[in-house]
Structure formats: structure tokens, C-alpha cells
Design an enzyme around this catalytic site. Sequence first.
Site, PDB file in Angstrom:
ATOM      1  N   SER A  74      -3.311  19.269 -10.028  1.00  0.00           N
ATOM      2  CA  SER A  74      -2.526  19.896 -10.954  1.00  0.00           C
ATOM      3  C   SER A  74      -1.882  19.045 -11.891  1.00  0.00           C
ATOM      4  O   SER A  74      -1.103  17.816 -11.475  1.00  0.00           O
ATOM      5  CB  SER A  74      -2.611  21.178 -11.186  1.00  0.00           C
ATOM      6  OG  SER A  74      -1.739  22.062 -11.662  1.00  0.00           O
ATOM      7  N   ASP A  75      -1.548  19.403 -13.673  1.00  0.00           N
ATOM      8  CA  ASP A  75      -0.821  18.594 -14.408  1.00  0.00           C
ATOM      9  C   ASP A  75      -0.790  19.966 -15.160  1.00  0.00           C
ATOM     10  O   ASP A  75      -1.425  20.580 -15.397  1.00  0.00           O
ATOM     11  CB  ASP A  75      -1.570  17.777 -15.106  1.00  0.00           C
ATOM     12  CG  ASP A  75      -0.830  16.725 -15.597  1.00  0.00           C
ATOM     13  OD1 ASP A  75      -0.053  15.680 -15.248  1.00  0.00           O
ATOM     14  OD2 ASP A  75      -0.341  16.952 -17.038  1.00  0.00           O
TER      15      ASP A  75
END
Length: 194
Positions: A74-75
Site C-alpha cells: 500500500s502507499d
Amino acid sequence: MNQLRKLVLASASPRRAELLTQIGVKFSVMPADLDESPLAGEQPEALVKRLAAEKAKAAAQVHSDTEGCVVLASDTVVVLDNQALGKPNDFADAASMLSALSDRKHQVMTAVSLLDDTRQKTICVTTQVHFGPLSATQIARYWATGEPADKAGAYGIQGIAGQFVKSIEGSYSAVVGLPLYETVQLLQEFGVIE
């Protein structure tokens, strides 16, 4: 009953680990390190989706024991006036970001990417966040806590900065770092949970 697949979290973020634990998902942590610089002319949504996808691929390549597992990466980026705000370099950088966010709405975009041996799927969730006005004193006091130093946009909504937030429209967990509703849908699709 089908055998559920093992999950690997390609992140060293304690917040993402806490969110996965909160929904009862078992996982191992194998972070991936990569350059998070935006490409020339890259829009914030494209940036956050690319980084999440690349982190998942990097973790799968670096850690050979991910074969047969599902890798989740995830970012998150904070976006103001269509510009992605990364982690601050120093106090002046953090103060500039927080001053710009003061008494305004901005977006927080969090991308989630799941990867297994045959496919990869990446989605992005955008949440509107409205800050109240921030004084220079509040910003300096907040910086002194150490909290903003490693956070996109120089703040963490789940911490001390929660007091700056007038309202949000969208997913609170996405602002923290992992949109739980959408993540659960992906984990079901990839056979990690029922």
C-alpha cells in the site's frame, strides 16, 4: 472448505499492520524498499498506484518464500491542489506543508495492490480531509512531538494531528494507511479470507 492463502504485508508501517490485525487477518511482514520519487509529470493517483504495485513486486522478488502467498502493498499520498505532498525533509518543509493545509480541504489517496503468482490488482481510494486553521505555534508544537517527521503531508490523522481535522468525507482507515472495506474485498477475491 478451501485452504485459505497466506498473506505477506510488504510494508514496515505499524499502522498498516495494526489495521490488518484489527480485522483479524493473519500475515507476515516482509517490507520492500524502493525509490518513491514521482516520475516526471506523474499525477498523484498514478504515483500512488504505481508505488503500491512496485512495492508488492519488489517484496515478491526480494523474499523468495512468498511463492504461493498473496503479497499486499500500500502507499498513501496527501494531495493539495493536485500536488502530492510526501514526507517532510525538515521542520521548514513540514511547516510549509501544514501551513498550506491550514483551513482547507485536501485529498488523501491510498492505493492497495495485491499480487500472487498469476495476477496483480491495484485500486486507489480517495478521501477528502478538511483541516481547521493552524497557527505557527500549533505547527511548531506539533513538529516538536516528532509525529509529522515520517508522515506524508507531515501529519498522522490517527495521532496528535487528529485535533486539526474538522471533517472527513470517505474512508478514515484509508487516511491512516489502508482502506479496510476495499482491502477486505480484495483479500476475499484473492482467497486470503472468506
